[in-house]
Design an enzyme around this catalytic site. Structure first.
Site, PDB file in Angstrom:
ATOM      1  N   ASP A 125       0.929  -1.239   0.020  1.00  0.00           N
ATOM      2  CA  ASP A 125       0.131   0.019  -0.014  1.00  0.00           C
ATOM      3  C   ASP A 125       0.873   1.301   0.074  1.00  0.00           C
ATOM      4  O   ASP A 125       0.707   2.121   0.910  1.00  0.00           O
ATOM      5  CB  ASP A 125      -0.991   0.000   1.172  1.00  0.00           C
ATOM      6  CG  ASP A 125      -1.996   1.008   1.134  1.00  0.00           C
ATOM      7  OD1 ASP A 125      -2.306   1.549  -0.047  1.00  0.00           O
ATOM      8  OD2 ASP A 125      -2.747   1.374   2.136  1.00  0.00           O
TER       9      ASP A 125
HETATM   10  N1  LIG Z   1       3.976   5.985  12.431  1.00  0.00           N
HETATM   11  C1  LIG Z   1       3.318   7.166  12.019  1.00  0.00           C
HETATM   12  N2  LIG Z   1       3.858   8.243  12.597  1.00  0.00           N
HETATM   13  C2  LIG Z   1       3.275   9.383  12.085  1.00  0.00           C
HETATM   14  N3  LIG Z   1       2.479   9.716  11.415  1.00  0.00           N
HETATM   15  C3  LIG Z   1       1.752   8.490  10.789  1.00  0.00           C
HETATM   16  C4  LIG Z   1       2.223   7.105  11.272  1.00  0.00           C
HETATM   17  N4  LIG Z   1       1.383   6.218  10.462  1.00  0.00           N
HETATM   18  C5  LIG Z   1       0.551   6.962   9.712  1.00  0.00           C
HETATM   19  N5  LIG Z   1       0.760   8.200  10.208  1.00  0.00           N
HETATM   20  C6  LIG Z   1      -0.091   9.402   9.373  1.00  0.00           C
HETATM   21  O1  LIG Z   1      -1.319   9.217  10.038  1.00  0.00           O
HETATM   22  C7  LIG Z   1      -2.379   9.520   9.150  1.00  0.00           C
HETATM   23  C8  LIG Z   1      -3.530   8.312   9.169  1.00  0.00           C
HETATM   24  O2  LIG Z   1      -2.792   7.097   8.715  1.00  0.00           O
HETATM   25  P1  LIG Z   1      -3.590   5.732   8.341  1.00  0.00           P
HETATM   26  O3  LIG Z   1      -2.453   4.864   8.119  1.00  0.00           O
HETATM   27  O4  LIG Z   1      -4.454   5.525   9.743  1.00  0.00           O
HETATM   28  O5  LIG Z   1      -4.247   6.387   7.317  1.00  0.00           O
HETATM   29  P2  LIG Z   1      -3.888   6.106   5.630  1.00  0.00           P
HETATM   30  O6  LIG Z   1      -2.561   6.245   5.384  1.00  0.00           O
HETATM   31  O7  LIG Z   1      -4.776   7.049   4.877  1.00  0.00           O
HETATM   32  O8  LIG Z   1      -4.590   4.758   5.409  1.00  0.00           O
HETATM   33  P3  LIG Z   1      -3.822   3.322   4.825  1.00  0.00           P
HETATM   34  O9  LIG Z   1      -2.465   3.217   5.454  1.00  0.00           O
HETATM   35  O10 LIG Z   1      -4.936   2.306   5.472  1.00  0.00           O
HETATM   36  O11 LIG Z   1      -4.046   3.362   3.416  1.00  0.00           O
HETATM   37  C9  LIG Z   1      -2.047   9.793   7.863  1.00  0.00           C
HETATM   38  O12 LIG Z   1      -1.641  11.373   7.558  1.00  0.00           O
HETATM   39  C10 LIG Z   1      -0.292   9.177   7.824  1.00  0.00           C
HETATM   40  O13 LIG Z   1       0.478   9.825   6.879  1.00  0.00           O
END
Ligand SMILES: Nc1ncnc2c1ncn2[C@@H]1O[C@H](COP(=O)(O)OP(=O)(O)OP(=O)(O)O)[C@@H](O)[C@H]1O
Ligand SMILES: [Mg+2]
Length: 113
Positions: A96
């Site tokens: 992903d």
């Molecule tokens: N380990 C991390 N540290 C800081 N920010 C993070 C981390 N993981 C995710 N994020 C940020 O938090 C937000 C939500 O992330 P999340 O992975 O829940 O959603 P997504 O990336 O839109 O969905 P998916 O990964 O399921 O496709 C995003 O803006 C992402 O960039």
């Protein structure tokens, strides 16, 4: 429909993640160019996945990467090499890779979340 139903349930059940995430984490533990955020399994459940906060710049934010003095060419090479390693060496890859899931740390390491 049966296949979709089985796979989507598997995908949204976060208790299934540890095996995948641990493999991924250990495959990159020695890496000088890639960082995999730590998982906190003790705070994770079927519906909640808890991960170390990783400070970084979205890999698609070219202006911020430049302003931070990071080398975009090196970052693209490192990212391509990371995918080659995942596909051809580990047989296990991050499926992903949208920009919200890939950051670059201020030291220039690629972070896969
Ligand atoms: N380990 C991390 N540290 C800081 N920010 C993070 C981390 N993981 C995710 N994020 C940020 O938090 C937000 C939500 O992330 P999340 O992975 O829940 O959603 P997504 O990336 O839109 O969905 P998916 O990964 O399921 O496709 C995003 O803006 C992402 O960039
Ligand atoms: Mg994400």
């Amino acid at each position: 429909m049966d296949e979709f139903s089985r796979i989507i349930r598997h995908e949204i059940d976060y208790t299934m993640r540890p095996r995948m995430q641990k493999g991924f984490y250990s495959n990159f533990q020695e890496s000088a160019t890639v960082k995999i955020p730590r998982m906190y399994w003790e705070y994770s459940t079927k519906h909640v996945l808890c991960q170390e906060f990783s400070e970084g710049i979205r890999i698609s934010d070219l202006k911020k990467l430049e302003a931070a003095g990071l080398d975009k060419k090196k970052i693209s090479t490192d990212l391509a090499n990371a995918y080659l390693k995942m596909i051809f060496e580990d047989g296990f890859y991050h499926a992903d890779p949208h920009p919200g899931n890939i950051f670059v740390s201020l030291e220039g390491k690629i972070i896969f979340s």
